[in-house]
Design a protein around this motif. Structure first.
Motif, PDB file in Angstrom:
ATOM      1  N   LEU A   3     -40.194 -28.094 -23.748  1.00 41.38           N
ATOM      2  CA  LEU A   3     -41.486 -28.144 -23.065  1.00 41.38           C
ATOM      3  C   LEU A   3     -41.663 -29.484 -22.334  1.00 41.38           C
ATOM      4  N   LEU A   4     -41.270 -30.575 -22.983  1.00 40.52           N
ATOM      5  CA  LEU A   4     -41.386 -31.885 -22.322  1.00 40.52           C
ATOM      6  C   LEU A   4     -40.544 -31.924 -21.052  1.00 40.52           C
ATOM      7  N   GLU A   5     -39.331 -31.383 -21.140  1.00 41.00           N
ATOM      8  CA  GLU A   5     -38.452 -31.362 -19.957  1.00 41.00           C
ATOM      9  C   GLU A   5     -39.128 -30.588 -18.832  1.00 41.00           C
ATOM     10  N   CYS A   6     -39.736 -29.489 -19.209  1.00 37.81           N
ATOM     11  CA  CYS A   6     -40.415 -28.644 -18.239  1.00 37.81           C
ATOM     12  C   CYS A   6     -41.614 -29.382 -17.636  1.00 37.81           C
ATOM     13  N   MET A   7     -42.395 -30.061 -18.474  1.00 42.53           N
ATOM     14  CA  MET A   7     -43.587 -30.766 -17.989  1.00 42.53           C
ATOM     15  C   MET A   7     -43.219 -31.929 -17.063  1.00 42.53           C
ATOM     16  N   CYS A   8     -42.060 -32.548 -17.317  1.00 44.94           N
ATOM     17  CA  CYS A   8     -41.628 -33.652 -16.450  1.00 44.94           C
ATOM     18  C   CYS A   8     -41.334 -33.148 -15.040  1.00 44.94           C
ATOM     19  N   ARG A   9     -41.030 -31.869 -14.934  1.00 43.56           N
ATOM     20  CA  ARG A   9     -40.745 -31.305 -13.603  1.00 43.56           C
ATOM     21  C   ARG A   9     -42.014 -30.776 -12.930  1.00 43.56           C
ATOM     22  N   GLU A  10     -43.088 -30.640 -13.716  1.00 40.62           N
ATOM     23  CA  GLU A  10     -44.323 -30.085 -13.163  1.00 40.62           C
ATOM     24  C   GLU A  10     -45.123 -31.180 -12.471  1.00 40.62           C
ATOM     25  N   GLU A  11     -46.162 -30.698 -11.754  1.00 43.86           N
ATOM     26  CA  GLU A  11     -46.937 -31.642 -10.962  1.00 43.86           C
ATOM     27  C   GLU A  11     -47.806 -32.559 -11.812  1.00 43.86           C
ATOM     28  N   CYS A  12     -47.955 -33.769 -11.363  1.00 38.50           N
ATOM     29  CA  CYS A  12     -48.922 -34.698 -11.907  1.00 38.50           C
ATOM     30  C   CYS A  12     -50.309 -34.126 -11.563  1.00 38.50           C
ATOM     31  N   CYS A  13     -51.399 -34.422 -12.055  1.00 40.02           N
ATOM     32  CA  CYS A  13     -51.672 -35.471 -13.002  1.00 40.02           C
ATOM     33  C   CYS A  13     -52.627 -34.908 -14.030  1.00 40.02           C
ATOM     34  N   ARG A  14     -52.223 -34.949 -15.251  1.00 38.48           N
ATOM     35  CA  ARG A  14     -53.110 -34.393 -16.273  1.00 38.48           C
ATOM     36  C   ARG A  14     -53.126 -35.259 -17.517  1.00 38.48           C
ATOM     37  N   ILE A  15     -53.887 -34.755 -18.483  1.00 36.45           N
ATOM     38  CA  ILE A  15     -53.929 -35.373 -19.792  1.00 36.45           C
ATOM     39  C   ILE A  15     -53.065 -34.491 -20.689  1.00 36.45           C
ATOM     40  N   VAL A  16     -52.145 -35.102 -21.416  1.00 36.43           N
ATOM     41  CA  VAL A  16     -51.266 -34.315 -22.293  1.00 36.43           C
ATOM     42  C   VAL A  16     -51.479 -34.756 -23.743  1.00 36.43           C
ATOM     43  N   ALA A  17     -51.937 -33.817 -24.581  1.00 31.47           N
ATOM     44  CA  ALA A  17     -52.072 -34.095 -26.024  1.00 31.47           C
ATOM     45  C   ALA A  17     -50.827 -33.527 -26.704  1.00 31.47           C
ATOM     46  N   THR A  18     -50.143 -34.362 -27.490  1.00 32.49           N
ATOM     47  CA  THR A  18     -48.855 -33.945 -28.065  1.00 32.49           C
ATOM     48  C   THR A  18     -48.969 -33.648 -29.562  1.00 32.49           C
ATOM     49  N   GLY A  19     -47.994 -32.929 -30.105  1.00 30.07           N
ATOM     50  CA  GLY A  19     -47.902 -32.726 -31.557  1.00 30.07           C
ATOM     51  C   GLY A  19     -47.471 -34.035 -32.218  1.00 30.07           C
ATOM     52  N   GLY A  20     -47.936 -34.245 -33.458  1.00 30.08           N
ATOM     53  CA  GLY A  20     -47.726 -35.537 -34.132  1.00 30.08           C
ATOM     54  C   GLY A  20     -46.272 -35.922 -34.362  1.00 30.08           C
ATOM     55  N   GLY A  21     -45.370 -34.915 -34.452  1.00 37.51           N
ATOM     56  CA  GLY A  21     -43.976 -35.238 -34.744  1.00 37.51           C
ATOM     57  C   GLY A  21     -43.123 -35.362 -33.496  1.00 37.51           C
ATOM     58  N   LEU A  22     -43.722 -35.077 -32.359  1.00 37.39           N
ATOM     59  CA  LEU A  22     -42.930 -34.987 -31.124  1.00 37.39           C
ATOM     60  C   LEU A  22     -42.207 -36.289 -30.745  1.00 37.39           C
ATOM     61  N   PRO A  23     -42.805 -37.467 -30.928  1.00 38.56           N
ATOM     62  CA  PRO A  23     -42.072 -38.691 -30.519  1.00 38.56           C
ATOM     63  C   PRO A  23     -40.903 -39.047 -31.442  1.00 38.56           C
ATOM     64  N   MET A  24     -40.695 -38.315 -32.534  1.00 39.24           N
ATOM     65  CA  MET A  24     -39.676 -38.711 -33.496  1.00 39.24           C
ATOM     66  C   MET A  24     -38.253 -38.451 -32.996  1.00 39.24           C
ATOM     67  N   ARG A  25     -38.080 -37.542 -32.068  1.00 40.66           N
ATOM     68  CA  ARG A  25     -36.746 -37.345 -31.482  1.00 40.66           C
ATOM     69  C   ARG A  25     -36.537 -38.367 -30.379  1.00 40.66           C
ATOM     70  N   PRO A  26     -35.425 -39.112 -30.425  1.00 38.43           N
ATOM     71  CA  PRO A  26     -35.206 -40.148 -29.407  1.00 38.43           C
ATOM     72  C   PRO A  26     -35.275 -39.609 -27.977  1.00 38.43           C
ATOM     73  N   GLU A  27     -34.704 -38.416 -27.743  1.00 40.92           N
ATOM     74  CA  GLU A  27     -34.719 -37.905 -26.358  1.00 40.92           C
ATOM     75  C   GLU A  27     -36.158 -37.610 -25.914  1.00 40.92           C
ATOM     76  N   ASN A  28     -37.020 -37.270 -26.872  1.00 31.80           N
ATOM     77  CA  ASN A  28     -38.415 -37.019 -26.507  1.00 31.80           C
ATOM     78  C   ASN A  28     -39.127 -38.308 -26.101  1.00 31.80           C
ATOM     79  N   ARG A  29     -38.708 -39.423 -26.690  1.00 27.62           N
ATOM     80  CA  ARG A  29     -39.369 -40.692 -26.335  1.00 27.62           C
ATOM     81  C   ARG A  29     -39.104 -41.040 -24.867  1.00 27.62           C
ATOM     82  N   SER A  30     -37.861 -40.835 -24.415  1.00 26.60           N
ATOM     83  CA  SER A  30     -37.580 -41.090 -22.993  1.00 26.60           C
ATOM     84  C   SER A  30     -38.393 -40.139 -22.120  1.00 26.60           C
ATOM     85  N   LEU A  31     -38.471 -38.883 -22.555  1.00 28.64           N
ATOM     86  CA  LEU A  31     -39.204 -37.901 -21.750  1.00 28.64           C
ATOM     87  C   LEU A  31     -40.701 -38.240 -21.704  1.00 28.64           C
ATOM     88  N   LEU A  32     -41.242 -38.710 -22.825  1.00 27.83           N
ATOM     89  CA  LEU A  32     -42.669 -39.076 -22.858  1.00 27.83           C
ATOM     90  C   LEU A  32     -42.939 -40.197 -21.870  1.00 27.83           C
TER      91      LEU A  32
END
Ligand code: S3P
Length: 172
Positions: free
Chosen positions: A63-92
């Motif tokens: 989903l993060l990969e998909c959102m990075c390709r979508e248009e700006c600009c919004r507010i994104v509320a994430t799940g609490g565990g999402l930043p725990m994967r290193p690849e997700n941190r770069s995507l965030l």
């Protein structure tokens, strides 16, 4: 201003603050858990129960990969565990300005003690679980964030004020 991405532990108020910011900044809000539930036709609890946490984590990354390709600009509320994967941190970071809503374990416990929708907090000793997960996650949240807001003693309005002020320079 880029997307505004809210991260933090369960119960820190990402969804509620996301809605408040959405009104204030006049932008749509998207919640990663809700979008995954919509796309999968299942609740987060059902995904955990039938396919396991790892599958859910993969869905978050996709989903993060998909959102990075979508248009700006919004507010994104994430799940609490999402930043725990290193690849997700770069995507965030690629997705936008990352705001960490920092919360104390006691506040999380008070807010979620009756909650049944967070599979990771069900079972014995929820307070112990909250403490140890927060301890492990806090440095990761901190390291990923461009901005940290301590939320325990603030209203949603006050949290929104702080974020708006720091990100846009519009301060009362
Ligand atoms: C999780 C947090 C939940 C949800 C899932 C896992 C976590 O989202 O993504 O239950 O690992 O902290 P909230 O932070 O919105 O409760």
């Amino acid at each position: 201003m880029k997307n505004v991405v809210l991260i933090g532990f369960m119960g820190c108020g990402k969804t509620t603050v996301g809605i408040g910011l959405s009104y204030r900044l006049k932008r749509p809000v998207e919640d990663t858990d809700k979008r995954i539930e919509r796309e999968q036709g299942m609740t987060v609890s059902e995904i955990f129960a039938s396919q396991g946490e790892e599958t859910f984590r993969k869905l978050e990354t996709q989903l993060l990969e998909c959102m990075c390709r979508e248009e700006c600009c919004r507010i994104v509320a994430t799940g609490g565990g999402l930043p725990m994967r290193p690849e997700n941190r770069s995507l965030l970071k690629e997705l936008g300005s990352v705001v960490y809503l920092r919360v104390q374990p006691e506040t999380v416990y008070e807010r979620l003690k009756e909650d049944t929708t967070r599979p990771l907090l069900q079972g014995e000793n929820p307070m112990g679980r909250i403490r140890s997960m927060l301890e492990q996650r806090h440095p990761v949240y901190q390291q990923t964030a461009d901005l940290v807001v301590d939320v325990d003693d603030l209203t949603v309005e006050e949290i929104v004020d702080k974020i708006e002020c720091r990100l846009t320079g519009r301060c009362e």
